[in-house]
Design a protein around this motif. Structure first.
Motif: not given
Lengths: 311, 311
Positions: A283-310
């Motif tokens: 529901x947010x602004x258009x974003x370019x996700x990275x690190x989607x489903x990175x195993x080590x980020x489950x414990x960091x409460x991170x399913x994905x990381x949002x970026x903006x492309x330039x």
């Protein structure tokens, strides 16, 4: 240590590199012990005594105990142990409180004592990020090195400002310039030969660039325009999994989104599929996700990381 | 407990199942704590109280501590703790010597006390095995269940005799019949929604088969012909990575072989690429490799497991 990720005030990393008669580079693998590509690659290059003219290259297996165990770390994530605050506290402690605290102090002091100018740190991710490079700082040498690699390997993605909102805490941020490679998808604890060979080629090409760089080679980056001549991705924020009232994960990356790192995610696109069948859309602004489903980020409460492309 | 993997002398598992008025099934996930699909699926089905007519279904998260830690196990591999010898020693010990020894005794006693007739155990693998089912024993009920699933999911591969050469040591071998599912490729510590949904469908179909099976449904398997009407894979032996004189891995699955589980490997086919560039070819008889590059098998000195295909 570098502060928050504005454009650096001193832009002289290229000038000083060109004048540098003792160009010191450290190539690090196994900062996370279960990321095997980097760990085995530094061992291979060290055994081969791989070198390039004009470079003094040092190879490091950063977390040997975690590598031996096949785990990311022993006590804590080594790649979060290099902030000024962390190192200050570590120096005040009488002896390291964790295995990684000892490693962090060891490498910080070693890199400073040896005047390491450039650090290359080798990682893998379980997300489908392909070959990706993250800049340690937005200094000109790191940017030009990424530019050179992007020309040689067009599929390479370039991420700036990974820690834009906070101080650099990563191992490779100790030197004035550096590149961190993320190759995915690679499961933890596994060697994948195709990605290993590509990582080897990319690292050798980076060393070649650092070896050969001369005054007349390079066109200055137009920092005024805020541009470096190629598309870059800039981290905005992490996004957690959906959770129930007890904080337990109640959904997973949606089948229509799985594997689409660097593919723009628009408002209304499916993002999570909950175990009870509910679809959650972005529901947010258009974003370019990275690190989607990175195993080590489950414990960091991170399913994905949002970026903006330039561009 | 089942002995060595000959065709079972008592072939009556279907007859007794059909007569059985209390058909007891246990569905197990998280026998390995970092194989998330099964762990989350049993939690989901338990919360939904998923049931089928005529079945008494019990759901178990087998290794909760390892699941919480995101590791395969705490002290030792739970799925190797169910041989007669292991359990005999465990009973003689005054209190469990490892966390998993306690779990093994707990589940063995519970499954026996509750007269569990059929165990479904859910696993994932980092190797490219797609959806695969492994039979606990070559008993008629397990074979017919696999036959039913194979018709519904033609991409499903069926492996018999996984532990042909030694006694069954797996959790699911405690019951007279059972199926173990391996879904790959899935990295450790990661949820993959497409494979999760497929696993859910396969498990529900298996429960449906076990619920509905009646005398007039089934054609007897022709054990005399040693055939069960569909192609099966039969394990012959594991193959280790190439190693140096110190026992360290000196090569990886060859790029031309990577990902080709269940694809026949003929004499002369490339198998390993060593870090020094040497190619090692397969020199044995034609085999169908499985579990290629399974992360958990690095510590078991297994790069792949060979099978023979029978049509």
């Amino acid at each position: 240590m570098r502060g928050k990720g504005q454009w650096r005030e001193e832009m002289d990393t290229i000038e000083s590199w060109i004048k540098n008669k003792e160009r010191k580079v450290t190539v690090v693998g196994g900062t996370h012990g279960n990321e095997f590509l980097g760990a085995y690659l530094v061992k291979k290059l060290e055994e081969e005594k791989y070198s390039r003219e004009g470079l003094d290259i040092n190879y490091e297996l950063a977390n040997p105990k975690a590598f031996e165990q096949g785990t990311r770390y022993v006590d804590e994530d080594l790649n979060r142990c290099f902030s000024t605050e962390y190192l200050k506290k570590a120096k005040e402690n009488k002896g390291p409180k964790t295995y990684e605290e000892g490693l962090a102090l060891h490498f910080y002091e070693k890199f400073k004592k040896d005047n390491i100018d450039f650090i290359i740190d080798l990682h893998t991710t379980t997300s489908n990020m392909g070959p990706t490079v993250i800049l340690s700082h937005r200094d000109e040498l790191s940017l030009k090195a990424a530019d050179h690699l992007k020309k040689k390997f067009p599929e390479l993605k370039v991420i700036c400002d990974f820690v834009e909102l906070e101080e650099c805490y990563c191992l490779f941020s100790v030197a004035p310039s550096g590149l961190l490679f993320e190759f995915g998808p690679v499961p933890q604890g596994v060697l994948k030969s195709k990605q290993f060979l590509l990582m080897e080629n990319v690292v050798k090409e980076a060393l070649s660039f650092l070896s050969c760089l001369k005054e007349d080679d390079h066109e200055r980056i137009d920092f005024e325009k805020g541009s470096c001549g190629y598309e870059t991705y800039h981290v905005t924020k992490p996004v957690d999994f959906p959770r129930d009232e007890k904080g337990k994960i109640r959904g997973m990356i949606h089948p229509e989104r799985e594997g689409l790192d660097f593919v723009p995610m628009k408002k209304g696109d499916p993002l999570f599929l909950c175990f009870d069948g509910e679809n959650l859309n972005w529901e947010g602004e258009t974003s370019w996700p990275i690190f989607m489903n990175e195993a080590a980020y489950y414990e960091k409460s991170t399913a994905l990381v949002l970026t903006q492309k330039r561009d």
